[in-house]
Design an enzyme around this catalytic site. Sequence first.
Site, short mmCIF file in Angstrom:
data_model
loop_
_atom_site.label_atom_id
_atom_site.label_comp_id
_atom_site.label_asym_id
_atom_site.label_seq_id
_atom_site.Cartn_x
_atom_site.Cartn_y
_atom_site.Cartn_z
N MET A 158 41.13 39.59 34.38
CA MET A 158 40.99 40.59 35.43
C MET A 158 39.54 41.01 35.57
O MET A 158 38.86 41.29 34.60
CB MET A 158 41.88 41.79 35.07
N GLU A 191 36.21 35.20 37.21
CA GLU A 191 36.15 36.67 37.13
C GLU A 191 34.73 37.15 37.42
O GLU A 191 34.53 38.16 38.08
CB GLU A 191 36.62 37.16 35.76
N GLU A 195 40.83 36.08 46.51
CA GLU A 195 41.30 35.06 45.56
C GLU A 195 41.04 33.63 46.06
O GLU A 195 40.56 32.79 45.31
CB GLU A 195 42.78 35.27 45.23
N1 ARG Z 1 42.61 39.45 40.09
C1 ARG Z 1 43.02 38.73 38.92
C2 ARG Z 1 42.40 37.35 39.04
O1 ARG Z 1 42.70 36.57 39.87
C3 ARG Z 1 44.49 38.62 38.78
C4 ARG Z 1 45.20 39.89 38.48
C5 ARG Z 1 46.60 39.84 38.88
N2 ARG Z 1 47.39 40.87 38.29
C6 ARG Z 1 48.64 41.13 38.62
N3 ARG Z 1 49.27 42.03 37.98
N4 ARG Z 1 49.28 40.52 39.56
O2 ARG Z 1 41.52 37.03 38.38
ZN ZN Z 2 40.96 36.15 41.00
#
Ligand code: ARG
Ligand code: ZN
Length: 895
Positions: A267, A302, A324
């Site tokens: 994260m 990240e 993403e």
């Molecule tokens: N933003 C994070 C990543 O792609 C993923 C976090 C997703 N968390 C969740 N609870 N759905 O690196």
């Molecule tokens: Zn991500």
Amino acid sequence: MKTEHAPTIHRADYRPLPWTVERIDLHFNLDPTATVVTSRLNCVRNPEVEAGPLRLWGDTLECLLLTVDGAEPAAAALRELEDGLEVDLAGERAVVEIHTRIDPQANTTLSGLYLSNGGFFTQCEAEGFRRITYFPDRPDVMARYTVTLEADRERCPVLLSNGNLLEQGELPGGRHYARWEDPFPKPSYLFALVAARLVVLERKAQTASGREVLLQVWVEEGNLDRAGHAMDSLIHSMRWDERTFGLELDLDRFMIVAVADFNMGAMENKGLNIFNTKYVLAKPDTATDVDYEHIESVVAHEYFHNWTGNRVTCRDWFQLTLKEGLTVFRDQQFSADMLAEAAGEEDAASARAVKRIDDVRVLRAAQFPEDAGPMAHPIRPDSYQEINNFYTATVYEKGAEVIRMLHTLLGTEGFRNGMDLYFSYHDGKAVTCDDFVDAMAEANGRDLDQFMRWYAQAGTPRLGARGEWNAADGSYTLRLTQHTPPTPGQAEKLPLVIPVAVGLIAPDGSDLPLQLEGESQPGASTRVLELKTAEQRFRFVGLSAEPVPSLLRGFSAPVLLELEEDDERLAFRMAKDSDPCNRWDAAQRYAERVILALAADLGQGRAAAVPEAFIRAFRSLATDEALDPAFRAQAAALPAEGYLLERMSPADPAALRAALRLLYATLGERLAADWLALCERLPVAGEYRYHPADAGRRALLNLALRYLAAAGNEAGLALARQRFGAAGNMTDRFGALAALVQSASPAREDALAAFHARYKDDALVLDKWFSLQAGAWRWQDDAPGTLLRVKALLDDAAFSLSNPNKVYSLLGTFFRANPAEFHAADGSGHVFWADMVIALDARNPQVAARMARALENWRRYTPALQASIRPQLERVLATKGLSPDVSEVIGKALQ
Ligand code: ARG
Ligand code: ZN
């Protein structure tokens, strides 16, 4: 349709909030079972929106106090809603103070504030912050955070939050505190805190503009010797983003923290990335080459979010692919560049292709089935019941393909100009996918309106191609067609803009220069055609002989190519196509054809044999010493079982497995001498280093062992046992073990036991041990089913349903990667699946929903399997207190 579990949220319903938060001052009095959170919100009225109350979301919170400008609001001014509170505020500004109490120890969802191995950790994306305190928990509310953490010094010597450390000190009663401030406004999903017993690996680095920054990787005591690769990866990522996009780290300090209990991979919390240990910890004795590779790409992913996600964020969760898809594309490019750099100029193209092939494999195995099932959604969904269900292969991987197509259409420079313009317009804002594509369009003077359909339409487009050779005038006309099959809620689809990279191969295997009708002279030998309508013709002229088309080079669009090619032509392209991705793809297509034919025969109880022509073509590719071993390892690896099942109608896992067993065994036996020769030639001498050239040799050697073991080849099995015992690194040790486990050899039990004895205290290595057993095939029909082994392993001391990595290793592998065993004809796997989904849902809905999705494409299976699956789906759906996460998945599967 049942909707009691979860209402549907629609993208079209987005409205800005009447009140937002400019600053938030948070204070945590950390305690395992009774943490008190004090939050002071500086609220500001949004002048562009009609007046209304302050909306606060809250979930599983105990509200101790709420004041507005220092006083308790009148009863009528504060309303309790099902998912939070509403407070009437007067004027333009107000200070709202809220005290809540939460119980981190009771939080088994791993969303919000929770405990892992005694320490405190948070996960707030997507909607976890509302499990910590009442807040307008939406990404379009961007506030400046100050955070004070107070905790027991003994239990939590390290206190971290986003941004910069302002001060820290002692408190009475064995407690201490730290105060952090994040200079950048951010949405609540990027908030993080860590309070735990950790040690740090740190380095100082300079940014491109000469600022000194502190980089830290925090891990549990005893793991410092496994943090170096993550640190190296971080530094490489920084350099790459400076070089490629002119993007610099904007903070004085950047922290990575590894935690063993984590739902996802990692994260991107501002300045304080929190990672699953699986994507941080590596040393040669415990991590494979593939682990090293994953760590490098997740650290990069990240880190890259700091600009694509944090500096510019999403207006609402429907826009998730804005950050993403773009960030996955960036990490893919980064990994390809790293591989190319390590390979050196001569082998750079092949190294890049190997990475591209990896990405295509993931897309085909995970995203194509999703796009063909009940959860199919556009990369920007129109609705959801539970946003956590939409962190999908479609949003991430297909989203990255959509960005890649923009890159292909605009070129490297045009894409960079678009990125620059995007940041110049939107830095510090919460925006939409349209804003991104608009910046690309404006920077390049292009109309991308039709391109936006990629954001709106679900389903994998079918690209049809037919060529017509005219010997009389030396022209070749390529007729391209497209159509996208209907998906739930989207019956009709419109034509997309599809970049089709094309080459024409001469009979001698060389590439022909391409000249389209109307052009004065031939140009490059690969060019990108833009297909924009349902059907288009492209006429190539000036050709001396009938060419063989090579379409979709580099996999230039996320589509299924429907091209009639006979076996001979596939073998020709396997041998000659100058585009390595297409060479690999020709091998995959040929293998797919052979496997599906074998499965059809075996499924009908007919005799079956692998065609000689395929064995020949496969052999010449796998043993071509002119090719880089990493590429040969890709070319010699069969298509993923999940992808093949998707290509089979109806899907019959038992017949498919029988076909794969036969093919493995045949290739093992018929090429035994070649495999054994490879095993002599390929071993890498000297100490282990993570390097793509070495990794490629190890991968090919391990694949050779796998084929030999599948064939029961005595010399091969002996070699696997020997290499297992003498291995100097995890890649070799695990490769040999995997070969033994995927064979009928009795040696597999001893090897598994030896592996367990050696690594019994190592959680991440035990994950591999669980997963290998869950994925094991049966090589003799009278052997006990894998389900028995999986059930027994549930009781292993090292297993826990509370740890996502354990669940994914044992259950995830069994449900997703072992279809023949999971779908055993007696239905025992399906009953077990329902038991597990129900048990998991009670503790962790996100993990449960991931397991639940293993059966979403159940209607594609044989009638007998469907009859066995349906009652289990219904049993899960009827469970009292089912989470919205699982209920959305099962509800849609049954629709
Ligand atoms: N933003 C994070 C990543 O792609 C993923 C976090 C997703 N968390 C969740 N609870 N759905 O690196
Ligand atoms: Zn991500």
